[in-house]
Motif scaffolding. Structure first.
Motif, PDB file in Angstrom:
ATOM      1  N   GLY A  11      -4.585  -2.074   8.120  1.00 36.52           N
ATOM      2  CA  GLY A  11      -3.500  -3.037   7.985  1.00 36.52           C
ATOM      3  C   GLY A  11      -3.362  -3.547   6.568  1.00 36.52           C
ATOM      4  N   LEU A  12      -4.492  -3.829   5.920  1.00 35.78           N
ATOM      5  CA  LEU A  12      -4.453  -4.282   4.537  1.00 35.78           C
ATOM      6  C   LEU A  12      -3.938  -3.199   3.599  1.00 35.78           C
ATOM      7  CD1 LEU A  12      -7.734  -6.380   4.226  1.00 35.78           C
ATOM      8  CD2 LEU A  12      -5.375  -7.205   4.187  1.00 35.78           C
ATOM      9  N   LEU A  13      -4.337  -1.952   3.830  1.00 36.84           N
ATOM     10  CA  LEU A  13      -3.836  -0.857   2.990  1.00 36.84           C
ATOM     11  C   LEU A  13      -2.332  -0.669   3.137  1.00 36.84           C
ATOM     12  CD1 LEU A  13      -6.608   1.878   3.295  1.00 36.84           C
ATOM     13  CD2 LEU A  13      -5.922   0.628   1.263  1.00 36.84           C
ATOM     14  N   LEU A  14      -1.838  -0.725   4.355  1.00 35.59           N
ATOM     15  CA  LEU A  14      -0.403  -0.595   4.570  1.00 35.59           C
ATOM     16  C   LEU A  14       0.354  -1.770   3.955  1.00 35.59           C
ATOM     17  CD1 LEU A  14      -0.303   0.718   8.236  1.00 35.59           C
ATOM     18  CD2 LEU A  14       0.376   1.951   6.187  1.00 35.59           C
ATOM     19  N   THR A  15      -0.176  -2.967   4.106  1.00 34.49           N
ATOM     20  CA  THR A  15       0.457  -4.150   3.532  1.00 34.49           C
ATOM     21  C   THR A  15       0.416  -4.109   2.008  1.00 34.49           C
ATOM     22  OG1 THR A  15      -0.224  -5.410   5.462  1.00 34.49           O
ATOM     23  CG2 THR A  15       0.437  -6.666   3.524  1.00 34.49           C
ATOM     24  N   ASP A  36       3.566   7.081   2.149  1.00 38.31           N
ATOM     25  CA  ASP A  36       3.920   8.195   3.034  1.00 38.31           C
ATOM     26  C   ASP A  36       2.701   9.032   3.405  1.00 38.31           C
ATOM     27  OD1 ASP A  36       6.550   7.442   3.069  1.00 38.31           O
ATOM     28  OD2 ASP A  36       7.188   8.884   1.533  1.00 38.31           O
ATOM     29  N   ALA A  37       1.808   9.273   2.430  1.00 43.97           N
ATOM     30  CA  ALA A  37       0.617  10.075   2.715  1.00 43.97           C
ATOM     31  C   ALA A  37      -0.289   9.362   3.715  1.00 43.97           C
ATOM     32  CB  ALA A  37      -0.143  10.368   1.427  1.00 43.97           C
ATOM     33  N   PHE A  38      -0.519   8.080   3.495  1.00 42.32           N
ATOM     34  CA  PHE A  38      -1.370   7.317   4.413  1.00 42.32           C
ATOM     35  C   PHE A  38      -0.698   7.209   5.778  1.00 42.32           C
ATOM     36  CE2 PHE A  38      -3.199   3.155   5.842  1.00 42.32           C
ATOM     37  CZ  PHE A  38      -4.466   3.640   6.059  1.00 42.32           C
ATOM     38  N   LYS A  43      -0.053   8.962  11.450  1.00 38.41           N
ATOM     39  CA  LYS A  43       0.848   9.561  12.437  1.00 38.41           C
ATOM     40  C   LYS A  43       0.203  10.757  13.122  1.00 38.41           C
ATOM     41  CE  LYS A  43       5.247   8.221  10.417  1.00 38.41           C
ATOM     42  NZ  LYS A  43       6.472   8.694   9.754  1.00 38.41           N
ATOM     43  N   VAL A  44      -0.624  11.501  12.400  1.00 41.57           N
ATOM     44  CA  VAL A  44      -1.317  12.647  12.996  1.00 41.57           C
ATOM     45  C   VAL A  44      -2.249  12.174  14.106  1.00 41.57           C
ATOM     46  CG1 VAL A  44      -3.079  14.406  12.535  1.00 41.57           C
ATOM     47  CG2 VAL A  44      -1.145  14.170  11.000  1.00 41.57           C
ATOM     48  N   PHE A  45      -2.977  11.091  13.840  1.00 39.78           N
ATOM     49  CA  PHE A  45      -3.896  10.575  14.852  1.00 39.78           C
ATOM     50  C   PHE A  45      -3.178   9.828  15.964  1.00 39.78           C
ATOM     51  CE2 PHE A  45      -6.888  10.958  11.265  1.00 39.78           C
ATOM     52  CZ  PHE A  45      -7.835  11.740  11.883  1.00 39.78           C
ATOM     53  N   ILE A  50       2.427   5.179  13.699  1.00 40.80           N
ATOM     54  CA  ILE A  50       1.418   4.723  12.748  1.00 40.80           C
ATOM     55  C   ILE A  50       0.419   3.777  13.406  1.00 40.80           C
ATOM     56  CG2 ILE A  50       1.086   3.335  10.664  1.00 40.80           C
ATOM     57  CD1 ILE A  50       3.610   4.560   9.541  1.00 40.80           C
ATOM     58  N   TRP A  51       0.914   2.786  14.141  1.00 37.94           N
ATOM     59  CA  TRP A  51      -0.006   1.798  14.716  1.00 37.94           C
ATOM     60  C   TRP A  51      -0.847   2.380  15.843  1.00 37.94           C
ATOM     61  CZ3 TRP A  51      -1.393  -1.860  11.847  1.00 37.94           C
ATOM     62  CH2 TRP A  51      -0.519  -2.357  10.890  1.00 37.94           C
ATOM     63  N   GLU A  52      -0.344   3.402  16.493  1.00 38.72           N
ATOM     64  CA  GLU A  52      -1.171   4.078  17.502  1.00 38.72           C
ATOM     65  C   GLU A  52      -2.302   4.842  16.815  1.00 38.72           C
ATOM     66  OE1 GLU A  52      -0.547   7.406  20.967  1.00 38.72           O
ATOM     67  OE2 GLU A  52       1.111   6.019  20.558  1.00 38.72           O
ATOM     68  N   GLY A  53      -2.022   5.396  15.642  1.00 41.70           N
ATOM     69  CA  GLY A  53      -3.069   6.058  14.860  1.00 41.70           C
ATOM     70  C   GLY A  53      -4.145   5.093  14.410  1.00 41.70           C
ATOM     71  N   VAL A  54      -3.731   3.886  13.995  1.00 39.05           N
ATOM     72  CA  VAL A  54      -4.700   2.854  13.623  1.00 39.05           C
ATOM     73  C   VAL A  54      -5.558   2.500  14.829  1.00 39.05           C
ATOM     74  CG1 VAL A  54      -4.946   0.459  12.889  1.00 39.05           C
ATOM     75  CG2 VAL A  54      -3.266   1.911  11.776  1.00 39.05           C
TER      76      VAL A  54
END
Length: 80
Positions: A11-15, A36-38, A43-45, A50-54
């Motif tokens: 969350g901190l990295l995205l923010t 986009d890379a992060f 998204k792959v996971f 994105i939040w499901e991957g987290v």
């Protein structure tokens, strides 16, 4: 703690990536590429979300942390 730490870090990295793009003088292309890379990794996971991957990464880290705590409990119980 093993579940919460990856969620907070992601969350901190995205923010941070989103916040850095607001400041003038920071190359927008670099920030967009990092975001986009992060985001693509998450998204792959997370099957495209994105939040499901987290959440998947946090659950995996929580499971490993739980196994580590269980191992330490039994290991130090037998030593004394």
């Amino acid at each position: 703690m093993s579940f919460l730490a990856p969620m907070v870090v992601c969350g901190l990295l995205l923010t941070l990536c989103a916040a850095v793009g607001i400041f003038p003088g920071v190359p927008g292309v670099t920030v967009e590429l990092l975001t986009d890379a992060f985001g693509n990794v998450l998204k792959v996971f997370g099957n495209g979300r994105i939040w499901e991957g987290v959440l998947v990464i946090a659950i995996a880290c929580g499971f490993v942390g739980g196994m580590f705590e269980t191992f330490n409990f039994y290991y130090y119980q037998n030593m004394n």
